[in-house]
Design a protein around this motif. Structure first.
Motif, mmCIF file in Angstrom:
data_model
loop_
_atom_site.group_PDB
_atom_site.id
_atom_site.type_symbol
_atom_site.label_atom_id
_atom_site.label_comp_id
_atom_site.label_asym_id
_atom_site.label_seq_id
_atom_site.Cartn_x
_atom_site.Cartn_y
_atom_site.Cartn_z
ATOM 1 N N MET A 16 71.620 33.578 19.690
ATOM 2 C CA MET A 16 72.299 34.306 20.764
ATOM 3 C C MET A 16 73.746 34.543 20.386
ATOM 4 N N GLN A 20 76.142 35.610 25.247
ATOM 5 C CA GLN A 20 74.875 35.108 25.786
ATOM 6 C C GLN A 20 74.911 33.593 25.968
ATOM 7 N N GLN A 23 76.858 32.942 29.063
ATOM 8 C CA GLN A 23 76.045 33.297 30.230
ATOM 9 C C GLN A 23 75.024 32.208 30.524
ATOM 10 N N PHE A 24 74.392 31.703 29.457
ATOM 11 C CA PHE A 24 73.425 30.623 29.645
ATOM 12 C C PHE A 24 74.092 29.407 30.280
ATOM 13 N N THR A 27 74.627 29.712 33.983
ATOM 14 C CA THR A 27 73.425 29.623 34.827
ATOM 15 C C THR A 27 72.642 28.336 34.610
ATOM 16 N N LYS A 87 62.693 28.596 29.951
ATOM 17 C CA LYS A 87 63.432 29.841 30.209
ATOM 18 C C LYS A 87 64.382 30.162 29.061
ATOM 19 N N LEU A 88 65.081 29.149 28.572
ATOM 20 C CA LEU A 88 65.997 29.340 27.451
ATOM 21 C C LEU A 88 65.242 29.839 26.225
ATOM 22 N N PHE A 90 62.287 31.361 25.979
ATOM 23 C CA PHE A 90 61.721 32.709 26.120
ATOM 24 C C PHE A 90 62.800 33.784 26.217
ATOM 25 N N THR A 91 63.873 33.508 26.927
ATOM 26 C CA THR A 91 64.941 34.496 27.093
ATOM 27 C C THR A 91 65.555 34.880 25.755
ATOM 28 N N TYR A 92 65.726 33.895 24.884
ATOM 29 C CA TYR A 92 66.377 34.155 23.609
ATOM 30 C C TYR A 92 65.388 34.204 22.451
ATOM 31 N N LYS A 93 64.156 34.586 22.780
ATOM 32 C CA LYS A 93 63.111 34.886 21.792
ATOM 33 C C LYS A 93 63.013 33.825 20.704
ATOM 34 N N GLY A 114 59.837 35.118 19.985
ATOM 35 C CA GLY A 114 59.456 35.218 21.389
ATOM 36 C C GLY A 114 58.026 35.643 21.648
#
Length: 195
Positions: A16, A20, A23-24, A27, A87-88, A90-93, A114
């Protein structure tokens, strides 16, 4: 439906940008999960995700250029922490093996950028392949293109052999110079294709 006991990430990686990553981190904190960042030498960071009950996941990030490469190898039991790490990933493939552990079996998922590439069921009696990724049309086209390069290399080699035969038979200096120029050009093309 069997209840999952844990998830295990084996040699998982993700990448990332700095934006990114920030942002991670913004959240990452929820009512169940908190985080802390440890700054290590040479721009490396370790992010620790901690569940309210005390379970932790350590993510190592190494900075390469403008991108952070994260690595993760851990076993997670808490459902909230499982969800945050999932989530981490999958979001960042993410790329790597993810084991979903149940009472009597383990489902092994191998991800590449991903996408699921292979799923296997692991039981005490052995391993059973459930799914294997087949080539997409775009991947098949790139494989075909690679074969096209191989054919072009073979054609240039034939051309070089023919030019060498001509050079060996010829006695005229002008023809030999022209053949040498064509040989140099063919050798240069061959070098580019083989590289």
């Amino acid at each position: 439906m069997a209840q999952r006991l844990a998830m295990e990430y084996v040699n998982a990686t993700m990448q990332m940008t700095e934006f990114q990553l920030n942002q991670f981190l913004l959240t990452a904190d929820t009512s169940y999960i908190s985080h802390r960042v440890k700054v290590l030498g040479a721009g490396e960071q370790e992010i620790v995700l901690e569940e309210a009950g005390g379970e932790e996941v350590h993510l190592s990030f190494e900075r390469r250029g403008g991108v952070y490469i994260g690595s993760l190898s851990c076993r997670v039991v808490n459902p909230h922490l499982i969800n945050a790490v999932r989530k981490l990933f999958f979001t960042y493939k993410g790329t790597g093996t993810v084991n979903r552990i149940y009472k009597d079996l383990t489902m092994m998922y191998y991800y590449e950028a991903g996408s699921v590439r292979r799923i296997s069921e692991v039981r005490p009696g052995g391993i059973k392949l459930i799914y294997q990724h087949k080539y997409s049309l775009a991947e098949m086209a790139s494989v075909f293109k690679l074969q096209t390069v191989e054919r072009e290399i073979a054609q240039i080699r034939q051309e070089i052999n023919s030019l060498l035969d001509t050079r060996n038979r010829c006695q005229q200096e002008a023809v030999i110079r022209e053949v040498d120029e064509r040989l140099a050009e063919a050798a240069h093309r061959l070098f580019r294709l083989e590289a």
